[in-house]
Write an enzyme that holds these catalytic residues in place. Structure first.
Site, PDB file in Angstrom:
ATOM      1  N   VAL A  64      32.749  -0.910  80.530  1.00  0.00           N
ATOM      2  CA  VAL A  64      31.829  -1.963  80.110  1.00  0.00           C
ATOM      3  C   VAL A  64      30.515  -1.407  79.565  1.00  0.00           C
ATOM      4  O   VAL A  64      29.756  -2.131  78.926  1.00  0.00           O
ATOM      5  CB  VAL A  64      31.542  -2.952  81.258  1.00  0.00           C
ATOM      6  CG1 VAL A  64      32.812  -3.662  81.686  1.00  0.00           C
ATOM      7  CG2 VAL A  64      30.858  -2.256  82.443  1.00  0.00           C
ATOM      8  N   SER A 140      22.992  -7.198  94.401  1.00  0.00           N
ATOM      9  CA  SER A 140      22.880  -6.531  95.706  1.00  0.00           C
ATOM     10  C   SER A 140      21.486  -6.746  96.287  1.00  0.00           C
ATOM     11  O   SER A 140      20.505  -6.846  95.533  1.00  0.00           O
ATOM     12  CB  SER A 140      23.130  -5.030  95.539  1.00  0.00           C
ATOM     13  OG  SER A 140      22.755  -4.322  96.709  1.00  0.00           O
ATOM     14  N   TYR A 153      20.126   2.357  91.403  1.00  0.00           N
ATOM     15  CA  TYR A 153      20.985   1.223  91.756  1.00  0.00           C
ATOM     16  C   TYR A 153      20.149  -0.040  91.975  1.00  0.00           C
ATOM     17  O   TYR A 153      20.474  -1.119  91.471  1.00  0.00           O
ATOM     18  CB  TYR A 153      21.778   1.567  93.016  1.00  0.00           C
ATOM     19  CG  TYR A 153      22.840   0.564  93.390  1.00  0.00           C
ATOM     20  CD1 TYR A 153      24.026   0.473  92.679  1.00  0.00           C
ATOM     21  CD2 TYR A 153      22.661  -0.277  94.488  1.00  0.00           C
ATOM     22  CE1 TYR A 153      25.008  -0.441  93.041  1.00  0.00           C
ATOM     23  CE2 TYR A 153      23.644  -1.194  94.858  1.00  0.00           C
ATOM     24  CZ  TYR A 153      24.811  -1.270  94.131  1.00  0.00           C
ATOM     25  OH  TYR A 153      25.782  -2.171  94.486  1.00  0.00           O
ATOM     26  N   ILE A 186      29.594  -4.514 102.476  1.00  0.00           N
ATOM     27  CA  ILE A 186      30.968  -5.005 102.468  1.00  0.00           C
ATOM     28  C   ILE A 186      31.900  -3.804 102.595  1.00  0.00           C
ATOM     29  O   ILE A 186      31.682  -2.756 101.972  1.00  0.00           O
ATOM     30  CB  ILE A 186      31.278  -5.787 101.173  1.00  0.00           C
ATOM     31  CG1 ILE A 186      30.205  -6.843 100.924  1.00  0.00           C
ATOM     32  CG2 ILE A 186      32.663  -6.421 101.270  1.00  0.00           C
ATOM     33  CD1 ILE A 186      30.060  -7.898 102.000  1.00  0.00           C
TER      34      ILE A 186
END
Length: 243
Positions: A64, A140, A153, A186
């Site tokens: 992507v 996030s 990030y 997660i």
């Protein structure tokens, strides 16, 4: 929630959260186009696990972050309506900022943020013609809480929220909503490479005292992608166990 006769695109849709979302959409009746960057084995495993719904699953090898590959993907999808885009593809290249090489910064921003821009730009063009669409970014808490060693990030995830908040105002009149799902810790491979002591520290920081399940995040994604969520726009739904 019923997604019969809807086409859904899930980036990073063959592993982790994306895999759970892909399977959930298939179970709800959608035709799903799942992208992946290079793990052919995971893509084949997903098709096997899709079972009877495998005829409604199409996997696409697509980075992507590469504008040409994204353009080729949407050309292959054609002009038929795409009702839902889930921008899930994401990577980590952790390091404290003084020791972070620029290629680590560039790679994370390119995949997580620029990739979302490239995919969403194409999706919105498709959705505007039909005056309906759902765009969802998987972001996030790192974008607003911050975690040590994740400046790249965190910046990419904060950027996703900013993109969604601005875009939702541009396309709302065309029946398109743009929202974010913000998963906490997660239990996927994205955190699987963390040291055991850090995993224990993170688990203790969660009021629920456990890591989340991919299926729990997928349920939140499906809600925001549903017709029932028509008046939810520009929102960030946290799935964090109270983090």
């Amino acid at each position: 929630m019923d997604f019969q006769d809807q086409r859904v695109v899930v980036t990073g849709g063959t592993r982790g959260l994306g895999r759970a979302a892909t399977l959930a959409f298939l179970e709800a009746g959608a035709t799903v186009h799942a992208t992946y960057r290079g793990n052919d084995a995971a893509a084949e495993a997903l098709k096997a696990d899709a079972g009877a719904a495998a005829d409604r699953l199409v996997v696409h090898r697509c980075d992507v972050a590469d504008a040409e590959q994204v353009a080729a993907l949407w050309e292959a999808l054609g002009e038929a309506p795409v009702e839902v885009l889930v921008n899930n593809a994401g990577i980590r290249r952790d390091a404290i900022l003084p020791l972070m090489e620029q290629d680590a910064w560039d790679a994370v921003i390119a995949t997580n943020l620029t990739g979302g821009y490239l995919m969403t730009r194409q999706a919105v063009k498709n959705m505007m013609g039909q005056r309906y669409g759902r765009v969802i970014f998987v972001t996030s808490p790192a974008g607003h809480v911050g975690f040590q060693g994740q400046t790249n990030y965190g910046a990419s995830k904060a950027g996703q929220v900013g993109m969604a908040r601005s875009l939702c105002k541009e396309v709302a009149a065309r029946g398109i909503t743009v929202n974010c799902v913000s998963p906490g810790f997660i239990d996927t491979e994205l955190i699987g490479d963390l040291p055991d002591d850090l995993r224990k520290e993170y688990r203790k920081s969660v009021p629920s005292r456990r890591f989340g399940k991919p299926e729990e995040v997928a349920a939140a994604i499906l809600f925001l992608a549903s017709r029932e969520a028509a008046y939810v726009n520009g929102a960030t739904l946290e799935v964090t166990g109270g983090l």
